[in-house]
Design a protein around this motif. Sequence first.
Motif, PDB file in Angstrom:
ATOM      1  N   LYS A 120      -9.697  12.668  -2.427  1.00 57.99           N
ATOM      2  CA  LYS A 120     -10.725  12.055  -3.263  1.00 57.99           C
ATOM      3  C   LYS A 120     -10.522  10.543  -3.385  1.00 57.99           C
ATOM      4  O   LYS A 120     -10.462   9.980  -4.472  1.00 57.99           O
ATOM      5  CB  LYS A 120     -10.766  12.721  -4.635  1.00 57.99           C
ATOM      6  N   ASN A 121     -10.398   9.894  -2.231  1.00 58.81           N
ATOM      7  CA  ASN A 121     -10.266   8.444  -2.105  1.00 58.81           C
ATOM      8  C   ASN A 121      -9.042   7.868  -2.812  1.00 58.81           C
ATOM      9  O   ASN A 121      -9.039   6.700  -3.201  1.00 58.81           O
ATOM     10  CB  ASN A 121     -11.532   7.729  -2.585  1.00 58.81           C
ATOM     11  N   LYS A 122      -8.010   8.649  -2.949  1.00 59.23           N
ATOM     12  CA  LYS A 122      -6.759   8.164  -3.509  1.00 59.23           C
ATOM     13  C   LYS A 122      -5.649   8.494  -2.515  1.00 59.23           C
ATOM     14  O   LYS A 122      -5.541   9.629  -2.051  1.00 59.23           O
ATOM     15  CB  LYS A 122      -6.483   8.823  -4.867  1.00 59.23           C
ATOM     16  N   ASP A 123      -4.859   7.472  -2.169  1.00 54.25           N
ATOM     17  CA  ASP A 123      -3.807   7.643  -1.176  1.00 54.25           C
ATOM     18  C   ASP A 123      -2.511   8.117  -1.816  1.00 54.25           C
ATOM     19  O   ASP A 123      -2.156   7.689  -2.920  1.00 54.25           O
ATOM     20  CB  ASP A 123      -3.550   6.326  -0.437  1.00 54.25           C
ATOM     21  N   TYR A 124      -1.794   8.975  -1.071  1.00 53.83           N
ATOM     22  CA  TYR A 124      -0.514   9.506  -1.511  1.00 53.83           C
ATOM     23  C   TYR A 124       0.466   9.418  -0.345  1.00 53.83           C
ATOM     24  O   TYR A 124       0.064   9.527   0.822  1.00 53.83           O
ATOM     25  CB  TYR A 124      -0.640  10.969  -1.936  1.00 53.83           C
TER      26      TYR A 124
ATOM     27  N   ALA B 229       1.937   9.576  -5.630  1.00 50.80           N
ATOM     28  CA  ALA B 229       2.501  10.901  -5.347  1.00 50.80           C
ATOM     29  C   ALA B 229       3.517  11.308  -6.408  1.00 50.80           C
ATOM     30  O   ALA B 229       3.560  12.466  -6.824  1.00 50.80           O
ATOM     31  CB  ALA B 229       3.149  10.911  -3.964  1.00 50.80           C
ATOM     32  N   LYS B 230       4.316  10.366  -6.870  1.00 49.91           N
ATOM     33  CA  LYS B 230       5.315  10.685  -7.895  1.00 49.91           C
ATOM     34  C   LYS B 230       4.667  10.967  -9.248  1.00 49.91           C
ATOM     35  O   LYS B 230       5.247  11.660 -10.073  1.00 49.91           O
ATOM     36  CB  LYS B 230       6.324   9.553  -8.021  1.00 49.91           C
ATOM     37  N   ALA B 231       3.472  10.444  -9.468  1.00 49.20           N
ATOM     38  CA  ALA B 231       2.772  10.668 -10.735  1.00 49.20           C
ATOM     39  C   ALA B 231       2.132  12.060 -10.808  1.00 49.20           C
ATOM     40  O   ALA B 231       1.735  12.493 -11.884  1.00 49.20           O
ATOM     41  CB  ALA B 231       1.708   9.597 -10.934  1.00 49.20           C
ATOM     42  N   LEU B 232       2.048  12.747  -9.671  1.00 44.10           N
ATOM     43  CA  LEU B 232       1.477  14.096  -9.676  1.00 44.10           C
ATOM     44  C   LEU B 232       2.387  15.046 -10.438  1.00 44.10           C
ATOM     45  O   LEU B 232       3.611  14.926 -10.393  1.00 44.10           O
ATOM     46  CB  LEU B 232       1.323  14.610  -8.237  1.00 44.10           C
ATOM     47  N   LYS B 233       1.780  16.011 -11.126  1.00 48.49           N
ATOM     48  CA  LYS B 233       2.622  16.991 -11.820  1.00 48.49           C
ATOM     49  C   LYS B 233       3.269  17.954 -10.832  1.00 48.49           C
ATOM     50  O   LYS B 233       4.297  18.542 -11.117  1.00 48.49           O
ATOM     51  CB  LYS B 233       1.824  17.736 -12.891  1.00 48.49           C
ATOM     52  N   GLU B 234       2.678  18.112  -9.661  1.00 52.77           N
ATOM     53  CA  GLU B 234       3.265  18.937  -8.601  1.00 52.77           C
ATOM     54  C   GLU B 234       3.167  18.162  -7.291  1.00 52.77           C
ATOM     55  O   GLU B 234       2.075  17.899  -6.800  1.00 52.77           O
ATOM     56  CB  GLU B 234       2.500  20.261  -8.491  1.00 52.77           C
TER      57      GLU B 234
ATOM     58  N   ASN C 286       0.831  -1.211   0.000  1.00 52.01           N
ATOM     59  CA  ASN C 286       0.000   0.000   0.000  1.00 52.01           C
ATOM     60  C   ASN C 286       0.865   1.259   0.000  1.00 52.01           C
ATOM     61  O   ASN C 286       0.542   2.241  -0.673  1.00 52.01           O
ATOM     62  CB  ASN C 286      -0.921   0.013   1.225  1.00 52.01           C
ATOM     63  N   LYS C 287       1.986   1.220   0.734  1.00 49.44           N
ATOM     64  CA  LYS C 287       2.897   2.362   0.754  1.00 49.44           C
ATOM     65  C   LYS C 287       3.547   2.559  -0.615  1.00 49.44           C
ATOM     66  O   LYS C 287       3.716   3.692  -1.066  1.00 49.44           O
ATOM     67  CB  LYS C 287       3.981   2.161   1.806  1.00 49.44           C
ATOM     68  N   LEU C 288       3.910   1.464  -1.258  1.00 51.30           N
ATOM     69  CA  LEU C 288       4.499   1.566  -2.597  1.00 51.30           C
ATOM     70  C   LEU C 288       3.518   2.192  -3.587  1.00 51.30           C
ATOM     71  O   LEU C 288       3.893   3.048  -4.394  1.00 51.30           O
ATOM     72  CB  LEU C 288       4.938   0.196  -3.102  1.00 51.30           C
TER      73      LEU C 288
END
Length: 148
Positions: A136-140, A59-64, A51-53
């Motif tokens: 929005k129900n997505k973990d980072y 988080a790395k896929a975010l543009k910011e 889950n952490k991976l």
Amino acid sequence: MKLNWGTGIVIAIIGFIGFIMYFVVAMSTGKNYNHDLVTEKYYQQELEFQNKLDATKNAKALKENIKLEKVTEGIKVHFPTDFNPKDINGKVFLYRPSDKQLDFEMPISISETYLLVPEKRLLGGRWNITVSWNYKNKDYLFQKELMY
């Protein structure tokens, strides 16, 4: 009584073993020496590793991604500006490798796009910061080592 080489060597070896055993016992029973694990729930955290991976990948896929800024009041944790701050929830965990007593956790409850970690809680030195949040129900998950 005369001592020969053999007796002297045996006495030296016994003395050395006694010296080492004294330090082993003193270090393992002394209250001044702390032998804590990184976490008490090691195996439970190992089961949650995938889950952490996934959260780190999100988080790395975010543009910011999260940015850390050192200010006079402490450390500002800036969240992505395209996220609505009211919908972000989670926690910020600061881990001090040298002293378990200084570790602390803060819930994320913000109205701006940043969270301020107060300076009074931070001593100079190395810290590991872990920001785990849900939007929005997505973990980072964001992790970084920092010097304060």
